[in-house]
Design a protein around this motif. Structure first.
Motif, PDB file in Angstrom:
ATOM      1  N   GLU A  51     -19.404  66.899  24.657  1.00  0.00           N
ATOM      2  CA  GLU A  51     -19.894  65.567  25.020  1.00  0.00           C
ATOM      3  C   GLU A  51     -18.895  64.845  25.922  1.00  0.00           C
ATOM      4  O   GLU A  51     -19.275  64.212  26.908  1.00  0.00           O
ATOM      5  CB  GLU A  51     -20.181  64.733  23.761  1.00  0.00           C
ATOM      6  N   ALA A  52     -17.615  64.940  25.602  1.00  0.00           N
ATOM      7  CA  ALA A  52     -16.603  64.290  26.437  1.00  0.00           C
ATOM      8  C   ALA A  52     -16.581  64.903  27.835  1.00  0.00           C
ATOM      9  O   ALA A  52     -16.472  64.169  28.826  1.00  0.00           O
ATOM     10  CB  ALA A  52     -15.228  64.398  25.782  1.00  0.00           C
ATOM     11  N   GLN A  53     -16.721  66.223  27.944  1.00  0.00           N
ATOM     12  CA  GLN A  53     -16.726  66.864  29.258  1.00  0.00           C
ATOM     13  C   GLN A  53     -17.928  66.412  30.075  1.00  0.00           C
ATOM     14  O   GLN A  53     -17.805  66.121  31.262  1.00  0.00           O
ATOM     15  CB  GLN A  53     -16.738  68.391  29.120  1.00  0.00           C
ATOM     16  N   ARG A  54     -19.087  66.302  29.419  1.00  0.00           N
ATOM     17  CA  ARG A  54     -20.289  65.835  30.110  1.00  0.00           C
ATOM     18  C   ARG A  54     -20.060  64.442  30.686  1.00  0.00           C
ATOM     19  O   ARG A  54     -20.407  64.160  31.845  1.00  0.00           O
ATOM     20  CB  ARG A  54     -21.477  65.829  29.139  1.00  0.00           C
ATOM     21  N   LEU A  55     -19.462  63.566  29.912  1.00  0.00           N
ATOM     22  CA  LEU A  55     -19.209  62.199  30.349  1.00  0.00           C
ATOM     23  C   LEU A  55     -18.150  62.144  31.444  1.00  0.00           C
ATOM     24  O   LEU A  55     -18.295  61.401  32.418  1.00  0.00           O
ATOM     25  CB  LEU A  55     -18.813  61.332  29.152  1.00  0.00           C
ATOM     26  N   ALA A  58     -19.580  63.162  34.682  1.00  0.00           N
ATOM     27  CA  ALA A  58     -20.486  62.137  35.213  1.00  0.00           C
ATOM     28  C   ALA A  58     -19.732  60.896  35.708  1.00  0.00           C
ATOM     29  O   ALA A  58     -20.354  59.911  36.099  1.00  0.00           O
ATOM     30  CB  ALA A  58     -21.500  61.732  34.140  1.00  0.00           C
ATOM     31  N   GLY A  59     -18.391  60.943  35.668  1.00  0.00           N
ATOM     32  CA  GLY A  59     -17.603  59.797  36.116  1.00  0.00           C
ATOM     33  C   GLY A  59     -17.556  58.672  35.106  1.00  0.00           C
ATOM     34  O   GLY A  59     -17.391  57.510  35.485  1.00  0.00           O
ATOM     35  N   LYS A  60     -17.658  59.003  33.826  1.00  0.00           N
ATOM     36  CA  LYS A  60     -17.666  58.000  32.759  1.00  0.00           C
ATOM     37  C   LYS A  60     -16.526  58.242  31.771  1.00  0.00           C
ATOM     38  O   LYS A  60     -16.753  58.483  30.580  1.00  0.00           O
ATOM     39  CB  LYS A  60     -19.006  58.021  32.030  1.00  0.00           C
ATOM     40  N   PRO A  61     -15.273  58.169  32.233  1.00  0.00           N
ATOM     41  CA  PRO A  61     -14.164  58.438  31.318  1.00  0.00           C
ATOM     42  C   PRO A  61     -14.023  57.413  30.194  1.00  0.00           C
ATOM     43  O   PRO A  61     -13.542  57.755  29.111  1.00  0.00           O
ATOM     44  CB  PRO A  61     -12.937  58.434  32.234  1.00  0.00           C
ATOM     45  N   PHE A  62     -14.447  56.170  30.427  1.00  0.00           N
ATOM     46  CA  PHE A  62     -14.402  55.177  29.352  1.00  0.00           C
ATOM     47  C   PHE A  62     -15.263  55.635  28.180  1.00  0.00           C
ATOM     48  O   PHE A  62     -14.861  55.533  27.025  1.00  0.00           O
ATOM     49  CB  PHE A  62     -14.888  53.811  29.855  1.00  0.00           C
ATOM     50  N   HIS A  63     -16.425  56.153  28.482  1.00  0.00           N
ATOM     51  CA  HIS A  63     -17.346  56.604  27.446  1.00  0.00           C
ATOM     52  C   HIS A  63     -16.825  57.872  26.781  1.00  0.00           C
ATOM     53  O   HIS A  63     -17.000  58.059  25.569  1.00  0.00           O
ATOM     54  CB  HIS A  63     -18.736  56.780  28.045  1.00  0.00           C
ATOM     55  N   ALA A  64     -16.156  58.746  27.553  1.00  0.00           N
ATOM     56  CA  ALA A  64     -15.524  59.936  26.969  1.00  0.00           C
ATOM     57  C   ALA A  64     -14.419  59.521  26.007  1.00  0.00           C
ATOM     58  O   ALA A  64     -14.256  60.129  24.941  1.00  0.00           O
ATOM     59  CB  ALA A  64     -14.966  60.832  28.070  1.00  0.00           C
TER      60      ALA A  64
END
Length: 160
Positions: A51-55, A58-64
């Motif tokens: 899940e963290a890799q997917r985020l 997608a350019g969403k490191p805050f969400h990761a």
């Protein structure tokens, strides 16, 4: 008596219900935002990494970082430093992409230091991630602008 317009629960804790952009910056109420990660999700280490890799991709490191934070808070005590370090790497990339060079570089280095003592748990590419973080921290500290999706690290080696 002054009305409290801040988004708080009955005990006064922030609910963080404002919409956020892909880098986790708060947007105006009612603005379209990026769907938030649910808090307190217990995942296996493999699910966390996936899940963290997917985020990240997608350019969403805050969400990761929120995914890693769940692992750090729910995982075994012996692994908390690993997951906290992974969260620091993700939030370091977040700050770097937001233009906060000092905070971004500092968190990237702190995260690299935190995970450096681990020996590739769950297939995490610890040497690759620490090298990535240190190199990126140097570029960020030197004033280079960062695109979160382009700079997203590989958490585990690609296997075929």
């Amino acid at each position: 008596m002054k009305e409290n317009r801040r988004d708080r629960d009955d005990e006064g804790r922030a609910r963080s219900a404002r919409p956020r952009d892909g880098l986790g910056r708060p947007l105006a109420y009612g603005a379209p935002g990026v769907e938030r990660q649910p808090e307190g999700v217990v995942r296996t280490p493999g699910e966390t990494l996936s899940e963290a890799q997917r985020l990240l991709d997608a350019g969403k490191p805050f969400h990761a970082h929120e995914v890693f934070e769940d692992a750090w808070k729910s995982g075994p005590e012996a692994e908390r430093a690993l997951w906290k370090g992974m969260a620091q790497l993700a939030v370091g990339l977040t700050h770097a992409a937001r233009g906060n060079a000092t905070g971004g570089a500092r968190l990237l280095l702190r995260g690299a230091e935190a995970i450096a003592g681990f020996r590739d748990p769950y297939g995490i590419d610890v040497p690759g991630l620490t090298a990535w973080a240190r190199e990126l921290a140097g570029r960020v500290a030197g004033g280079e602008e960062v695109d979160a999706a382009r700079e997203a690290p590989r958490l585990t080696p690609i296997t075929h």
